[in-house]
Design an enzyme around this catalytic site. Structure first.
Site, short mmCIF file in Angstrom:
data_model
loop_
_atom_site.label_atom_id
_atom_site.label_comp_id
_atom_site.label_asym_id
_atom_site.label_seq_id
_atom_site.Cartn_x
_atom_site.Cartn_y
_atom_site.Cartn_z
N TYR A 440 41.69 35.13 40.11
CA TYR A 440 42.69 36.20 40.02
C TYR A 440 42.28 37.27 39.01
CZ TYR A 440 45.09 33.25 36.36
OH TYR A 440 45.42 32.48 35.27
N GLU A 441 43.07 38.36 38.99
CA GLU A 441 42.76 39.57 38.21
C GLU A 441 41.41 40.17 38.63
OE1 GLU A 441 45.15 40.69 36.86
OE2 GLU A 441 46.39 38.93 36.59
N GLY A 442 41.10 40.08 39.92
CA GLY A 442 39.81 40.53 40.42
C GLY A 442 38.82 39.41 40.34
#
Length: 607
Positions: A440-442
């Site tokens: 997550y978060e890229g």
């Protein structure tokens, strides 16, 4: 008591290496010194041990319960939210006039590693809420600030980050959530979001969602995206809660780890009655959201440390206590006494591998956080250099630490043998909770593309070259020391080869050959992380050597010698592999673009 971190190492890094206490040369931090910083860290450690840690296993086992549109969490989390808010942790870094303690970001990150090590699932609640409140502080109207900020900082309200949709994950520009202008200046929101951390729950009376959406008629892609504040319940002008805002949780995800962090599917405007308020200016949604995302990426890198250091500490204690096999000095003596497995060479190698990686992650994260502080309070060239260094290191801090943190978890389990695979020990939960950090978060692949495609080219490449020059200065110090000849050569060669690799990949970009740079973006990020962390560990080793030369008591001597051995071990065990990876990048092998996989129908190769 389970050990969450090595406080001695935390103090050494903060005060002896990074010299955080010297931030009080700036007026903004003039009220702080080592004593006040220690008070903050002591309080964080106490709260983490006494309140957070006892709820961690309960949260994992209880998980998130979805019942007819309602999301229920462990009752013990309610007390954590109250204690966290009452303790001032939500506004630790805020200015005095805003109700904060005006502490440095670097100290807040250090304190956060204690909380995360104790219960990462819960820590995501105040972390996301704080990020949402800071967005409102930066871009909201005075009315929005008045209505939302105090309730969020007190954790009466929660906050989220609503980007992802079923068809638009990394490709955010493909989102379909729509905002329609209303006559009163508000917007009617309609759409669906998925993978929304803490998207709904029973710990807060209201939840404020920053939602990415496209205003009807605005252009496709990321340039046409705006951002809106969409509360679960509408808020009246006097701050009281109004009617439900047509925001519905349609389900929660059942995940590998972080079970007590509710990951929700949210539906906005199912009954055409969802009202949102524009945050900032139209079509500036991605720019605004990136403030929150960049902070979240550093926090995700912190997860690499917080979910792996307690695993290492647990494995270390287990290795001391577990007796099996005889000493290698007595391996032919069947009657020799059993010894702790910490005496066996293979186990010792694993323990030192973990120690080096944990201390390397801590150095990278705290150093990166220091750049936030300097960028905020310094002036002129010093502030600009710190902000540039922060941008360069953020994708590495996120991706390298989340990947290496998972490696440490795996090694910790290996140290326990078959026992490590059992739920009787906390390691399997740490490993499950850890994995999401690379996603997550890229994803870490996206972080690598950001590093290679954007960050290396900042200011014509001068930011990257400035970092290499600073590493080169440390190589010179290692040579001058006389104690690190082989290691200086290793770090210098790795630094030079990294620079050559960056130049070669950049030339391919300019030639229009995108395939090879993108194939090698992640290996390049891994290599740069290795070099930067080795540099930081040797920085620590040089400080340790200076302190030893000045004279140290026996207990301190053992710690300082350990810093030197750790840096040397990491260099010899990691940098040759780094050089091999960089050599592979230089080979320009592109088999992944040429192969046709079974069942893949296409004509010829992609590149």
């Amino acid at each position: 008591m389970a050990k969450l971190w090595n406080r001695r190492d935390v103090d050494f890094l903060l005060y002896d290496v990074l010299k955080i206490q010297e931030l009080n040369r700036f007026e903004h931090f003039a009220d702080h010194d080592r004593e006040t910083f220690n008070m903050i860290l002591d309080a964080a450690e106490q709260l983490a041990h006494e309140e957070f840690l006892p709820t961690n296993k309960e949260g994992d086992e209880h998980g998130t319960v979805y019942d007819n549109g309602n999301v229920k969490l462990p009752e013990s989390f309610r007390k954590l939210a109250r204690l966290y808010a009452e303790g001032g942790w939500m506004q630790l870094m805020d200015d005095y006039e805003d109700g904060g303690q005006q502490a440095p970001h670097s100290i807040a990150v250090a304190a956060g590693t204690a909380f995360g090590a104790a219960n990462h699932s819960f820590l995501m609640f105040p972390g996301l809420s704080q990020g949402a409140a800071n967005l409102i502080r930066s871009f909201g109207t005075e009315r929005q600030k008045k209505l939302y900020m105090e309730p969020i900082f007190s954790l009466r309200y929660g906050g989220t980050m609503c980007l992802t949709e079923p068809q638009a994950g990394t490709d955010v520009g493909n989102l379909s959530t729509v905002a329609r202008r209303n006559e009163d200046g508000t917007y009617s929101i309609k759409g669906q979001k998925i993978f929304i951390s803490w998207g709904d729950h029973d710990l807060a009376e209201n939840i404020v969602h920053p939602v990415l959406a496209r205003i009807e008629g605005d252009p496709a892609g990321t340039k046409g995206i705006s951002i809106f504040l969409v509360p679960k319940y509408r808020v009246n002008e006097d701050g009281s809660l109004g009617e439900h805002n047509d925001v519905t949780c349609s389900g929660v995800e059942h995940k590998l780890g972080i079970h007590a962090s509710p990951t929700c599917q949210l539906v906005f405007g199912e009954n055409d009655n969802c009202i949102g308020e524009l945050l900032g200016e139209e079509r500036q949604g991605m720019k605004i959201m990136f403030q929150m995302m960049n902070g979240a990426r550093l926090e995700t890198g912190m997860q690499g440390l917080t979910c792996s250091e307690p695993a290492y500490q647990y494995a270390l204690e287990y290795a001391y206590d577990r007796k099996q096999g005889s000493s290698i000095k007595e391996f032919k003596n069947a009657e020799a006494p059993r010894v702790s497995i910490s005496e066996h060479p293979n186990v010792r190698r694993m323990l030192l591998d973990m120690k080096a990686k944990v201390e390397g992650m801590r150095a990278l994260l705290y150093y990166t956080a220091l750049q936030i502080d300097l960028g905020h309070v310094a002036e002129g060239a010093e502030a600009e250099a710190a902000s540039d260094r922060l941008e360069l290191l953020t994708p590495i801090a996120k991706a390298w630490c989340s990947d290496v943190g998972f490696d440490v978890n795996e090694t910790a389990i290996q140290c326990l043998g078959g026992h490590g695979y059992l739920a009787d020990h906390p390691l399997e939960q740490y490993m499950r909770d850890m994995k999401i950090a690379s996603l997550y978060e890229g994803t870490n692949g996206v972080q690598a593309m950001d590093l290679l495609g954007r960050k290396l080219n900042m200011k014509g490449g001068s930011v990257f070259m400035g970092l290499l020059a600073e590493i080169g200065e440390t190589v010179d110090k290692l040579n001058a020391s006389g104690s690190f000849g082989d290691e200086a050569q290793l770090l210098g060669r790795a630094k030079d080869t990294l620079g050559e690799s960056a130049m070669g990949l950049g030339q391919l970009f300019m030639s229009g050959d995108l395939a090879l740079p993108l194939l090698n973006a992640k290996p390049f990020l891994d290599s740069m992380g290795d070099v930067v962390v080795s540099w930081l560990l040797f920085w620590e080793a040089l400080v340790a050597e200076e302190k030893l030369a000045a004279g140290a008591d026996p207990a301190e001597t053992q710690f300082l010698q350990g810093k030197i051995i750790t840096a040397t071990h990491f260099a010899h065990r990691t940098l040759p592999l780094t050089l091999g990876r960089l050599e592979t990048i230089a080979s320009q092998e592109r088999g992944a673009m040429e192969i046709v996989f079974e069942g893949e129908e296409r004509e010829g190769a992609m590149a």
